[in-house]
Design an enzyme around this catalytic site. Sequence first.
Site, mmCIF file in Angstrom:
data_model
loop_
_atom_site.group_PDB
_atom_site.id
_atom_site.type_symbol
_atom_site.label_atom_id
_atom_site.label_comp_id
_atom_site.label_asym_id
_atom_site.label_seq_id
_atom_site.Cartn_x
_atom_site.Cartn_y
_atom_site.Cartn_z
ATOM 1 N N CYS A 1 0.846 -1.183 0.000
ATOM 2 C CA CYS A 1 0.000 0.000 0.000
ATOM 3 C C CYS A 1 0.888 1.243 0.000
ATOM 4 C CB CYS A 1 -0.942 0.104 1.200
ATOM 5 S SG CYS A 1 -2.045 -1.293 1.359
ATOM 6 N N ARG B 1 3.790 -0.403 -4.775
ATOM 7 C CA ARG B 1 3.541 -0.898 -3.424
ATOM 8 C C ARG B 1 2.221 -1.653 -3.311
ATOM 9 N NH1 ARG B 1 6.872 1.723 0.185
ATOM 10 N NH2 ARG B 1 5.524 1.111 1.882
ATOM 11 N N TRP C 1 -2.737 -2.836 -1.555
ATOM 12 C CA TRP C 1 -2.403 -4.259 -1.668
ATOM 13 C C TRP C 1 -3.206 -4.927 -0.565
ATOM 14 C CZ3 TRP C 1 -0.045 -8.031 1.443
ATOM 15 C CH2 TRP C 1 0.348 -9.195 0.763
ATOM 16 N N ASN D 1 -1.619 2.264 5.607
ATOM 17 C CA ASN D 1 -0.736 1.221 5.088
ATOM 18 C C ASN D 1 -0.334 0.366 6.273
ATOM 19 O OD1 ASN D 1 1.363 -0.260 3.961
ATOM 20 N ND2 ASN D 1 2.834 1.404 4.121
ATOM 21 N N GLY D 2 -0.650 -0.944 6.219
ATOM 22 C CA GLY D 2 -0.253 -1.825 7.321
ATOM 23 C C GLY D 2 -1.379 -2.753 7.726
ATOM 24 N N GLU E 1 16.710 -18.310 -8.008
ATOM 25 C CA GLU E 1 16.227 -16.994 -8.442
ATOM 26 C C GLU E 1 15.487 -17.117 -9.783
ATOM 27 O OE1 GLU E 1 15.615 -14.233 -7.399
ATOM 28 O OE2 GLU E 1 15.775 -12.764 -8.999
ATOM 29 N N LYS F 1 11.581 -16.070 -10.434
ATOM 30 C CA LYS F 1 11.181 -15.122 -11.478
ATOM 31 C C LYS F 1 10.091 -15.734 -12.362
ATOM 32 C CE LYS F 1 13.437 -11.492 -10.631
ATOM 33 N NZ LYS F 1 13.129 -11.808 -9.234
ATOM 34 N N GLU G 1 6.725 -15.842 -10.383
ATOM 35 C CA GLU G 1 6.054 -14.575 -10.095
ATOM 36 C C GLU G 1 5.626 -13.836 -11.354
ATOM 37 O OE1 GLU G 1 8.351 -11.518 -8.062
ATOM 38 O OE2 GLU G 1 10.185 -12.251 -8.958
ATOM 39 N N HIS H 1 17.146 -37.438 -5.632
ATOM 40 C CA HIS H 1 16.508 -37.750 -4.346
ATOM 41 C C HIS H 1 15.009 -37.431 -4.372
ATOM 42 C CE1 HIS H 1 20.402 -38.649 -2.708
ATOM 43 N NE2 HIS H 1 20.854 -37.498 -3.188
ATOM 44 N N LYS I 1 5.782 -4.527 -4.250
ATOM 45 C CA LYS I 1 7.245 -4.476 -4.191
ATOM 46 C C LYS I 1 7.793 -4.323 -2.775
ATOM 47 C CE LYS I 1 11.172 -2.975 -6.769
ATOM 48 N NZ LYS I 1 11.518 -4.353 -7.174
HETATM 49 C C1 F6R Z 1 11.135 -11.029 -6.265
HETATM 50 C C2 F6R Z 1 11.195 -9.955 -5.285
HETATM 51 C C3 F6R Z 1 10.947 -10.278 -3.867
HETATM 52 C C4 F6R Z 1 11.812 -9.407 -2.943
HETATM 53 C C5 F6R Z 1 11.426 -9.644 -1.474
HETATM 54 C C6 F6R Z 1 12.333 -8.888 -0.531
HETATM 55 O O1 F6R Z 1 11.415 -10.571 -7.542
HETATM 56 O O2 F6R Z 1 11.403 -8.817 -5.626
HETATM 57 O O3 F6R Z 1 11.128 -11.638 -3.589
HETATM 58 O O4 F6R Z 1 13.151 -9.738 -3.150
HETATM 59 O O5 F6R Z 1 10.105 -9.233 -1.283
HETATM 60 O O6 F6R Z 1 12.282 -7.521 -0.784
HETATM 61 P P1 F6R Z 1 13.402 -6.552 -0.267
HETATM 62 O O7 F6R Z 1 14.663 -6.877 -0.982
HETATM 63 O O8 F6R Z 1 12.897 -5.184 -0.593
HETATM 64 O O9 F6R Z 1 13.535 -6.786 1.208
#
Ligand code: F6R
Length: 606
Positions: A2, A27, A74, A98-99, A479, A483, A486, A502, A601
């Site tokens: 948010c 956000r 969000w 926000n929260g 990673e 990607k 998501e 395994h 994010k």
């Molecule tokens: C995936 C992604 C998330 C962030 C995670 C931590 O692409 O962006 O998995 O890496 O939410 O976020 P930060 O780095 O801001 O603590």
Amino acid sequence: MCGIVGYLGDKDVKNVLIEGLKTLEYRGYDSAGVSIFNAGKIEKVRAAGKLQSLIDKIGSTGFDGSLGIAHTRWATHGKPTERNAHPHTVNKVSLVHNGIIENYMELREELVACGSVMSSDTDTELVAHLISKEVDSGKDLYEAVLEVKKKITGAYAVLVMSEDQPEEIIGFKCGPPLIVGLGEGEVVFASDVQAIAPHTKKVFYLEDEDVVLARKDDLKIFRESKKIDPVWTELDWSKQVAEKSGYEHFMLKEIFEQPRAFAAAIEPHINIERQSVVLKDIDVSLLKDIDRIFIVACGTSYYAGMYGEYVIEKLAGVPVELEIASEFRYKEPFIPSSSLVVVISQSGETADTLAALRLAKEKGAKVLSLCNTKHSTIDREADFKLYMNSGVEVGVASTKAFISSLGVMTLLATQLSKVHDRVPKEDEQSIVRSLLGLPSVMESVLAYDKFFAKAADDLKKFKGFLYMGRGTNYPIALEGALKMKELAYKHAEGYAAGEMKHGPLALIDEEILIFMLCPQDHLYEKTLSNLEEAKARGGYIVSVGTKGDEQLKSLSEHFLALPKGDFITNPILETIPVQLVSYHVAKALGCDVDQPRNLAKSVTVE
Ligand code: F6R
């Protein structure tokens, strides 16, 4: 999670709020809304869906007032519908939040028992009811806020306004970020400086429990009910407007910015003449006394931490424990005071990582942060700070911050190895040389963009994706899978290649794409055998390996060649193809690349 904005001043309030929300949409983006004074009354407009729906709905509506608040959501409590969108208004009071209010159930029961009628399923509306009740009982808005703060628990950053006091906005927080900017006859509140910087560079980062009472020409900040003289921060932030600069998506732009981001991350710590590493702003003598390191992070930052774990142990011989922040904070970890806790966070606001930092400090350990966002809460609270220096990352899926983190982790490992007398000088110089050379190599690896753009229509048909690697390539496999999940909403797994036999080998058939990270390093032969095992079961192989590797090429449907590297540089370069494949598959499937469903994010809730 948010984003909130508030504005008081002579500019067109609606435009300032909408432009602010645009910079905060990363956000959360499942609904949005504004409350603005108009003819002495608070007028509220809200819409489900992305910010554009709100913009369409507001259209050319004019507001004559000089203050307003806004929100992009969000969802936590209640579905992403218009009725649950913020602001929430109860009688004369309107607010954005926000929260999460943790004692939400109890408050709701009490309010309903006293006759309050709920018009949403959110926890936020309860705060509006509580403040409204206090205002109705004769308190002014500030007194009402102080009263309600005693009743609510949880994480919150709130902006509130009331029809009885049409000249003021009150902001208060506990947990999520809230910043206030002071301009000439104007005040801007926001969750992130990006929404403030176009108006003023003079900002104050609220501490938990601070309350700000803002009028156009008067701003008061209270801490424990006492007025304080704020220490203002001058943003050294030239207008970093998030623009796509001709790229179709922010994510693609940010992938292409990686050579520059990587260089910006490592250069401050490299003495070019001596070809040596000097970590700025870190007490090197402190590193000498460290006998254990914890690396704590979430998501992509956690995988950067895993790379750090491998590289630090190998170069410096210091034991590293890698921890997922949401687990670490609740498992009662044993943290000797001789440990260094490294927290990695692009946003610097991730709630679990922040809680881990606080726990580590409570236990007497020193905390080193690696953040992208300067002045974020994690950055401010850490004892020592390093930066990703990637510039603003807008795409919800992290890309350039990850690659920068790998660079900084390597420098940390090198610095640690020096203080522990582990790395001979020549090796330090060769590490520095290869790191400095990486940005131009990255430029050439980015050419695989064209390959994936073409291949995506075929690749998108696969039911599942298995990413495999060993050693420092393993975090990149994880990673890559994250990607793909998501962005393209495909089932994807990252596996240490030696672990396949395994269990996960059973997953493989013709509908599974194997993305194999198999550079010619000390584990090459073993990784190749794992690849043979997967191929024998029908998997479709896309491999990333060392240029000239005919054997790997012959086993693969597609072979992507990288220049010869080592355990430090190979993973950094492999990152680019694993990002590009997800980007292009997601795009070919019509997914929203920059704003994947259900995500945000900056994760400021648990
Ligand atoms: C995936 C992604 C998330 C962030 C995670 C931590 O692409 O962006 O998995 O890496 O939410 O976020 P930060 O780095 O801001 O603590």
